[in-house]
Design a protein around this motif. Sequence first.
Motif, PDB file in Angstrom:
ATOM      1  N   LEU A 228      16.722   4.442   2.328  1.00 41.65           N
ATOM      2  CA  LEU A 228      15.324   4.859   2.251  1.00 41.65           C
ATOM      3  C   LEU A 228      14.560   4.208   1.108  1.00 41.65           C
ATOM      4  CD1 LEU A 228      15.901   8.612   3.046  1.00 41.65           C
ATOM      5  CD2 LEU A 228      14.965   6.858   4.563  1.00 41.65           C
ATOM      6  N   ASN A 229      15.258   3.454   0.303  1.00 40.38           N
ATOM      7  CA  ASN A 229      14.607   2.810  -0.836  1.00 40.38           C
ATOM      8  C   ASN A 229      14.821   1.299  -0.742  1.00 40.38           C
ATOM      9  OD1 ASN A 229      13.371   5.019  -2.610  1.00 40.38           O
ATOM     10  ND2 ASN A 229      15.331   5.865  -2.008  1.00 40.38           N
ATOM     11  N   ALA A 230      15.818   0.732  -1.391  1.00 40.10           N
ATOM     12  CA  ALA A 230      16.009  -0.728  -1.347  1.00 40.10           C
ATOM     13  C   ALA A 230      16.139  -1.221   0.097  1.00 40.10           C
ATOM     14  CB  ALA A 230      17.227  -1.137  -2.172  1.00 40.10           C
ATOM     15  N   GLY A 231      16.889  -0.494   0.918  1.00 44.64           N
ATOM     16  CA  GLY A 231      17.047  -0.895   2.317  1.00 44.64           C
ATOM     17  C   GLY A 231      15.727  -0.902   3.069  1.00 44.64           C
TER      18      GLY A 231
ATOM     19  N   ARG B 241       0.862  -1.190   0.000  1.00 41.42           N
ATOM     20  CA  ARG B 241       0.000   0.000   0.000  1.00 41.42           C
ATOM     21  C   ARG B 241       0.897   1.238   0.000  1.00 41.42           C
ATOM     22  NH1 ARG B 241      -5.708   0.656   0.683  1.00 41.42           N
ATOM     23  NH2 ARG B 241      -5.591  -1.578   0.424  1.00 41.42           N
ATOM     24  N   TYR B 242       0.766   2.049  -1.035  1.00 42.39           N
ATOM     25  CA  TYR B 242       1.557   3.265  -1.222  1.00 42.39           C
ATOM     26  C   TYR B 242       0.808   4.468  -0.677  1.00 42.39           C
ATOM     27  CZ  TYR B 242       3.895   7.067  -3.732  1.00 42.39           C
ATOM     28  OH  TYR B 242       4.549   8.223  -4.051  1.00 42.39           O
ATOM     29  N   ARG B 243       1.560   5.362  -0.021  1.00 41.39           N
ATOM     30  CA  ARG B 243       0.990   6.602   0.500  1.00 41.39           C
ATOM     31  C   ARG B 243       1.716   7.781  -0.150  1.00 41.39           C
ATOM     32  NH1 ARG B 243       2.748   7.225   5.128  1.00 41.39           N
ATOM     33  NH2 ARG B 243       1.397   8.920   5.727  1.00 41.39           N
ATOM     34  N   ALA B 244       1.046   8.425  -1.084  1.00 37.82           N
ATOM     35  CA  ALA B 244       1.660   9.540  -1.810  1.00 37.82           C
ATOM     36  C   ALA B 244       2.078  10.656  -0.864  1.00 37.82           C
ATOM     37  CB  ALA B 244       0.697  10.067  -2.869  1.00 37.82           C
ATOM     38  N   GLU B 245       1.318  10.868   0.209  1.00 34.65           N
ATOM     39  CA  GLU B 245       1.670  11.951   1.126  1.00 34.65           C
ATOM     40  C   GLU B 245       2.991  11.678   1.840  1.00 34.65           C
ATOM     41  OE1 GLU B 245      -1.344   9.372   3.391  1.00 34.65           O
ATOM     42  OE2 GLU B 245      -1.130  10.121   1.354  1.00 34.65           O
ATOM     43  N   GLY B 246       3.317  10.420   2.062  1.00 35.36           N
ATOM     44  CA  GLY B 246       4.610  10.072   2.660  1.00 35.36           C
ATOM     45  C   GLY B 246       5.752  10.428   1.720  1.00 35.36           C
ATOM     46  N   MET B 247       5.577  10.133   0.449  1.00 31.44           N
ATOM     47  CA  MET B 247       6.608  10.452  -0.543  1.00 31.44           C
ATOM     48  C   MET B 247       6.711  11.951  -0.734  1.00 31.44           C
ATOM     49  SD  MET B 247       8.815   8.832  -2.318  1.00 31.44           S
ATOM     50  CE  MET B 247      10.107   9.581  -3.301  1.00 31.44           C
ATOM     51  N   ALA B 248       5.573  12.638  -0.788  1.00 33.50           N
ATOM     52  CA  ALA B 248       5.580  14.096  -0.977  1.00 33.50           C
ATOM     53  C   ALA B 248       6.295  14.785   0.183  1.00 33.50           C
ATOM     54  CB  ALA B 248       4.152  14.617  -1.112  1.00 33.50           C
ATOM     55  N   ALA B 249       6.017  14.366   1.400  1.00 34.94           N
ATOM     56  CA  ALA B 249       6.674  14.966   2.570  1.00 34.94           C
ATOM     57  C   ALA B 249       8.177  14.724   2.509  1.00 34.94           C
ATOM     58  CB  ALA B 249       6.079  14.400   3.859  1.00 34.94           C
ATOM     59  N   PHE B 250       8.574  13.513   2.128  1.00 34.13           N
ATOM     60  CA  PHE B 250       9.997  13.196   2.012  1.00 34.13           C
ATOM     61  C   PHE B 250      10.657  14.100   0.970  1.00 34.13           C
ATOM     62  CE2 PHE B 250      13.172  10.909  -0.537  1.00 34.13           C
ATOM     63  CZ  PHE B 250      14.193  10.831   0.406  1.00 34.13           C
ATOM     64  N   CYS B 251      10.040  14.246  -0.190  1.00 40.17           N
ATOM     65  CA  CYS B 251      10.639  15.051  -1.257  1.00 40.17           C
ATOM     66  C   CYS B 251      10.766  16.528  -0.871  1.00 40.17           C
ATOM     67  CB  CYS B 251       9.849  14.894  -2.552  1.00 40.17           C
ATOM     68  SG  CYS B 251      10.156  13.311  -3.373  1.00 40.17           S
ATOM     69  N   LEU B 252       9.928  17.001   0.025  1.00 40.66           N
ATOM     70  CA  LEU B 252      10.021  18.387   0.481  1.00 40.66           C
ATOM     71  C   LEU B 252      11.014  18.556   1.626  1.00 40.66           C
ATOM     72  CD1 LEU B 252       6.236  19.335   0.319  1.00 40.66           C
ATOM     73  CD2 LEU B 252       8.069  20.041  -1.264  1.00 40.66           C
ATOM     74  N   SER B 253      11.497  17.452   2.170  1.00 44.94           N
ATOM     75  CA  SER B 253      12.434  17.517   3.296  1.00 44.94           C
ATOM     76  C   SER B 253      13.867  17.695   2.802  1.00 44.94           C
ATOM     77  CB  SER B 253      12.346  16.230   4.127  1.00 44.94           C
ATOM     78  OG  SER B 253      12.963  15.148   3.437  1.00 44.94           O
ATOM     79  N   LYS B 254      14.761  18.047   3.729  1.00 44.11           N
ATOM     80  CA  LYS B 254      16.179  18.172   3.403  1.00 44.11           C
ATOM     81  C   LYS B 254      16.716  16.835   2.902  1.00 44.11           C
ATOM     82  CE  LYS B 254      20.647  19.383   5.302  1.00 44.11           C
ATOM     83  NZ  LYS B 254      21.424  19.647   6.499  1.00 44.11           N
ATOM     84  N   GLU B 255      16.298  15.748   3.536  1.00 45.35           N
ATOM     85  CA  GLU B 255      16.740  14.417   3.144  1.00 45.35           C
ATOM     86  C   GLU B 255      16.314  14.087   1.715  1.00 45.35           C
ATOM     87  OE1 GLU B 255      15.248  11.405   5.796  1.00 45.35           O
ATOM     88  OE2 GLU B 255      17.210  10.479   5.898  1.00 45.35           O
TER      89      GLU B 255
ATOM     90  N   GLY C  59       7.365   6.402   0.242  1.00 48.14           N
ATOM     91  CA  GLY C  59       5.914   6.352   0.074  1.00 48.14           C
ATOM     92  C   GLY C  59       5.291   5.089   0.648  1.00 48.14           C
ATOM     93  N   PHE C  60       6.118   4.158   1.099  1.00 43.59           N
ATOM     94  CA  PHE C  60       5.635   2.929   1.726  1.00 43.59           C
ATOM     95  C   PHE C  60       6.054   2.942   3.185  1.00 43.59           C
ATOM     96  CE2 PHE C  60       5.967   1.689  -2.718  1.00 43.59           C
ATOM     97  CZ  PHE C  60       4.848   0.910  -2.914  1.00 43.59           C
ATOM     98  N   ASP C  61       5.097   2.854   4.089  1.00 44.90           N
ATOM     99  CA  ASP C  61       5.457   2.719   5.496  1.00 44.90           C
ATOM    100  C   ASP C  61       5.465   1.230   5.842  1.00 44.90           C
ATOM    101  OD1 ASP C  61       2.736   2.060   5.739  1.00 44.90           O
ATOM    102  OD2 ASP C  61       2.218   3.943   6.707  1.00 44.90           O
ATOM    103  N   ARG C  62       5.849   0.929   7.078  1.00 46.35           N
ATOM    104  CA  ARG C  62       5.940  -0.469   7.502  1.00 46.35           C
ATOM    105  C   ARG C  62       4.600  -1.191   7.323  1.00 46.35           C
ATOM    106  NH1 ARG C  62       9.650  -3.290  10.253  1.00 46.35           N
ATOM    107  NH2 ARG C  62      10.759  -1.437  10.920  1.00 46.35           N
TER     108      ARG C  62
END
Length: 174
Positions: free
Chosen positions: A101-104, A18-32, A73-76
């Motif tokens: 944050l991706n393969a790991g 289950r993908y959460r676009a808001e998780g990915m969007a928040a990440f992309c707006l972060s420094k990380e 975009g994927f949480d646990r």
Amino acid sequence: ALGHSLGGATAALLAGGRYRAEGMAAFCLSKEGSTDRGCGYRSGGSPQPVTAPPTADSRVRAIVLLDPAIGPGFDRAGLTRVKAPALVIGSVANDFMPFALNAGRYADFLPNAEAIRLNGGEGHFIYLDECSIPVDAMGVPICGDRSGVTRGEVHQGMGAAIIAFFTRHLRVRA
């Protein structure tokens, strides 16, 4: 199902993730997020949170994810829904997006995952066919590999591991 980069994320979706676009969007707006070149593909979309529709396909019985993208975009909870065995192969010294944050992340959160970590300087595009055209994606050469990395040799090792994985998990049941 087998996929590279966004195709790896698609394979996880097909297996029930289950993908959460808001998780990915928040990440992309972060420094990380500035370390993930995939965030450069963002375009102006809706500011409203979007949840991807369920896409699970019961025919998918095992998945191989080759340096899968959009991990944030994927949480646990979204990845523990995947019950199929998974093989995650990722480039640790990734030149396109952060491995952890991706393969790991996929390797850590998928409940039935095996992981292969490529530690020899392989980049994000090592998974593609050998090629020589001078093209890049977000400034990263698609056909060029780091010094000392031989794409054909990497493919031989990965190919054997993938065949062994699918053979173990997709045997025809009597």
